[in-house]
Design a protein around this motif. Structure first.
Motif, PDB file in Angstrom:
ATOM      1  N   ARG A  10       0.796  -1.163   0.006  1.00 26.24           N
ATOM      2  CA  ARG A  10      -0.136   0.002  -0.084  1.00 26.24           C
ATOM      3  C   ARG A  10       0.841   1.239  -0.002  1.00 26.24           C
ATOM      4  O   ARG A  10       1.951   1.405   0.456  1.00 26.24           O
ATOM      5  CB  ARG A  10      -1.008  -0.218   1.200  1.00 26.24           C
ATOM      6  N   SER A  11       0.091   2.429  -0.345  1.00 23.20           N
ATOM      7  CA  SER A  11       1.072   3.501  -0.288  1.00 23.20           C
ATOM      8  C   SER A  11       1.068   3.953   0.952  1.00 23.20           C
ATOM      9  O   SER A  11       0.230   3.979   1.910  1.00 23.20           O
ATOM     10  CB  SER A  11       0.258   4.710  -1.209  1.00 23.20           C
ATOM     11  N   ARG A  12       2.314   4.806   1.230  1.00 21.08           N
ATOM     12  CA  ARG A  12       2.463   5.265   2.670  1.00 21.08           C
ATOM     13  C   ARG A  12       3.035   6.767   2.420  1.00 21.08           C
ATOM     14  O   ARG A  12       3.621   7.161   1.520  1.00 21.08           O
ATOM     15  CB  ARG A  12       3.562   4.209   3.229  1.00 21.08           C
ATOM     16  N   ASN A  13       2.796   7.299   3.680  1.00 23.38           N
ATOM     17  CA  ASN A  13       3.293   8.901   3.776  1.00 23.38           C
ATOM     18  C   ASN A  13       4.688   9.029   4.491  1.00 23.38           C
ATOM     19  O   ASN A  13       4.628   8.169   5.635  1.00 23.38           O
ATOM     20  CB  ASN A  13       2.095   9.669   4.047  1.00 23.38           C
ATOM     21  N   VAL A  14       5.518   9.584   4.124  1.00 24.20           N
ATOM     22  CA  VAL A  14       6.520  10.230   5.146  1.00 24.20           C
ATOM     23  C   VAL A  14       6.236  11.612   5.155  1.00 24.20           C
ATOM     24  O   VAL A  14       6.552  12.687   4.428  1.00 24.20           O
ATOM     25  CB  VAL A  14       7.866   9.860   4.558  1.00 24.20           C
ATOM     26  N   ASN A  15       6.117  12.006   6.552  1.00 23.23           N
ATOM     27  CA  ASN A  15       5.644  13.438   6.847  1.00 23.23           C
ATOM     28  C   ASN A  15       7.067  14.057   7.486  1.00 23.23           C
ATOM     29  O   ASN A  15       7.171  13.794   8.805  1.00 23.23           O
ATOM     30  CB  ASN A  15       4.473  13.640   7.908  1.00 23.23           C
ATOM     31  N   GLY A  16       7.935  14.283   6.808  1.00 25.35           N
ATOM     32  CA  GLY A  16       9.308  14.688   7.429  1.00 25.35           C
ATOM     33  C   GLY A  16       9.387  15.948   8.395  1.00 25.35           C
ATOM     34  O   GLY A  16       8.276  16.863   8.129  1.00 25.35           O
ATOM     35  N   GLU A  17       9.947  15.689   9.306  1.00 27.49           N
ATOM     36  CA  GLU A  17      10.130  16.816  10.358  1.00 27.49           C
ATOM     37  C   GLU A  17      10.694  18.229   9.641  1.00 27.49           C
ATOM     38  O   GLU A  17      11.612  17.878   8.431  1.00 27.49           O
ATOM     39  CB  GLU A  17      10.853  16.361  11.443  1.00 27.49           C
ATOM     40  N   LYS A  18      10.759  19.127  10.203  1.00 23.48           N
ATOM     41  CA  LYS A  18      11.394  20.424   9.704  1.00 23.48           C
ATOM     42  C   LYS A  18      13.110  20.314  10.088  1.00 23.48           C
ATOM     43  O   LYS A  18      13.584  19.987  11.037  1.00 23.48           O
ATOM     44  CB  LYS A  18      10.955  21.697  10.441  1.00 23.48           C
ATOM     45  N   ILE A  19      13.969  20.467   8.816  1.00 26.18           N
ATOM     46  CA  ILE A  19      15.141  20.473   9.236  1.00 26.18           C
ATOM     47  C   ILE A  19      15.747  21.914   8.634  1.00 26.18           C
ATOM     48  O   ILE A  19      15.184  22.590   7.828  1.00 26.18           O
ATOM     49  CB  ILE A  19      15.930  19.388   8.187  1.00 26.18           C
ATOM     50  N   LYS A  20      16.845  22.388   9.345  1.00 26.44           N
ATOM     51  CA  LYS A  20      17.607  23.665   9.045  1.00 26.44           C
ATOM     52  C   LYS A  20      18.722  23.439   8.074  1.00 26.44           C
ATOM     53  O   LYS A  20      19.428  22.623   8.258  1.00 26.44           O
ATOM     54  CB  LYS A  20      18.045  24.067  10.193  1.00 26.44           C
ATOM     55  N   VAL A  21      18.522  23.970   6.769  1.00 27.19           N
ATOM     56  CA  VAL A  21      19.792  23.865   5.767  1.00 27.19           C
ATOM     57  C   VAL A  21      19.917  25.328   5.228  1.00 27.19           C
ATOM     58  O   VAL A  21      19.140  26.129   5.390  1.00 27.19           O
ATOM     59  CB  VAL A  21      19.221  22.914   4.751  1.00 27.19           C
ATOM     60  N   ASN A  22      20.841  25.149   4.470  1.00 27.41           N
ATOM     61  CA  ASN A  22      21.372  26.558   3.504  1.00 27.41           C
ATOM     62  C   ASN A  22      20.865  26.451   2.166  1.00 27.41           C
ATOM     63  O   ASN A  22      21.133  25.531   1.441  1.00 27.41           O
ATOM     64  CB  ASN A  22      22.683  26.824   3.932  1.00 27.41           C
ATOM     65  N   ASP A  23      20.300  27.422   1.887  1.00 32.60           N
ATOM     66  CA  ASP A  23      19.908  27.199   0.313  1.00 32.60           C
ATOM     67  C   ASP A  23      20.981  27.565  -0.533  1.00 32.60           C
ATOM     68  O   ASP A  23      22.174  27.785  -0.133  1.00 32.60           O
ATOM     69  CB  ASP A  23      18.766  28.476   0.050  1.00 32.60           C
ATOM     70  N   GLU A  24      20.880  27.955  -1.785  1.00 29.56           N
ATOM     71  CA  GLU A  24      21.826  28.323  -2.720  1.00 29.56           C
ATOM     72  C   GLU A  24      22.922  29.499  -2.499  1.00 29.56           C
ATOM     73  O   GLU A  24      24.036  29.541  -2.813  1.00 29.56           O
ATOM     74  CB  GLU A  24      21.407  28.256  -4.021  1.00 29.56           C
ATOM     75  N   MET A  25      21.927  30.414  -1.759  1.00 32.75           N
ATOM     76  CA  MET A  25      22.656  31.690  -1.390  1.00 32.75           C
ATOM     77  C   MET A  25      23.318  31.514  -0.032  1.00 32.75           C
ATOM     78  O   MET A  25      23.903  32.709   0.415  1.00 32.75           O
ATOM     79  CB  MET A  25      21.601  32.916  -1.651  1.00 32.75           C
ATOM     80  N   GLY A  26      23.411  30.730   0.674  1.00 34.62           N
ATOM     81  CA  GLY A  26      23.839  30.315   1.786  1.00 34.62           C
ATOM     82  C   GLY A  26      22.751  30.813   2.937  1.00 34.62           C
ATOM     83  O   GLY A  26      23.546  30.711   4.119  1.00 34.62           O
TER      84      GLY A  26
END
Length: 290
Positions: A99-115
């Motif tokens: 069956r299809s399943r969901n992954v509701n990911g937690e908020k993570i802190k990253v840097n975008d392309e501009m830093g």
């Protein structure tokens, strides 16, 4: 691992056979006791052992489920047909949901392309397609999906800026190009999860925001950019209206203004049209040159 179809027999048919073996074993054993026939008693015991041997081979499969069969450490096949089945009792059986399943990911802190530090999260819909790869190519396919989903999201966030200004409208951004970014996330996830026999059906960004430490500064920056853009529109419109007024006065011959008067009229009209507050009109009671 290549998925193969497991061979089973009908559970109903083997249930009938098991009942026949049970009745025969009890009858022969009792008959041996009554006639003091050791051979008949032994045969009855053997048939009862056969009956006990048959019982562990029964299993059921619900819709959108699969059963992986393993015989002494060797992959023997996968059964996906829903129903009641019977297989070799020595098979080790491992049930897997399709069956299809969901992954509701937690908020993570990253840097975008501009830093810039940002917070991002995604919702991923996936299902198992190849049960052999899911069981044998990775240690735990559910944990594998969770870890690779976060890794892919971190990599994707570093490939795009959070937002772009009006001069770079052709550049993709996380906030302004949600469809393109979601498709890129889905493709990257499929490349990572394909070895686990998983199909990614959908991937969407569910949360996107600047990190708290720069959120206030970025909000001021966005407000300033919005004010500048609005002022540019106002000035362009005001200049067009002044030009239209001067041309209309000249073409219709209403009044002939020299350059000094034109400059004064332009200045007054721009103040009226570009000012933030309403202006107070002043009535000129004199002549044109007074």
């Amino acid at each position: 691992m290549k998925e193969i179809i497991g061979k089973t027999k009908s559970g109903g048919l083997l249930l009938l056979v098991s009942f026949i073996v049970l009745i025969a074993s009890v009858g022969i054993f009792v008959l041996g006791l009554l006639n003091e026939g050791i051979l008949l008693s032994v045969i009855g015991c053997v048939l009862f052992v056969v009956y006990i041997f048959i019982l562990p081979g029964f299993f059921t499969i619900q819709p959108n489920e699969a059963m992986v069969l393993i015989l002494f450490g060797k992959y023997a096949g996968t059964v996906k047909e829903a129903g009641w089945h019977w297989s070799n009792p020595f098979y080790t059986k491992k049930k897997i949901s399709l069956r299809s399943r969901n992954v509701n990911g937690e908020k993570i802190k990253v840097n975008d392309e501009m830093g810039n530090p940002i917070e991002i999260a995604a919702v991923i819909v996936w299902r198992v397609e190849n049960t052999a790869e899911a069981c044998f190519d990775v240690d735990n396919y559910i944990d594998y999906v969770n870890v690779q989903s976060e890794s892919a999201l971190r990599h994707l966030a570093g490939m795009y800026p959070y937002d772009v200004d009006e001069e770079n409208t052709d550049t993709l951004s996380l906030r302004g190009s949600s469809d393109e970014v979601s498709e890129a996330l889905k493709n990257e996830l499929q490349q990572r999860l394909g070895k686990a026999g998983v199909i990614v059906e959908e991937a969407r960004i569910s949360h996107l925001a600047y990190a708290p430490e720069i959120a206030a500064a970025m909000l001021q920056r966005q407000q300033a950019a919005a004010i500048i853009a609005a002022r540019q529109k106002i000035v362009e419109g005001a200049v067009g209206m002044v030009q239209m007024a001067l041309n209309k006065l000249s073409v219709d011959g209403i009044v002939d203004l020299d350059e000094e008067r034109k400059a004064a009229m332009v200045s007054n009209l721009l103040v009226v049209l570009c000012g933030e507050r309403s202006t107070q009109p002043v009535i000129n009671a004199g002549t044109l040159h007074n």
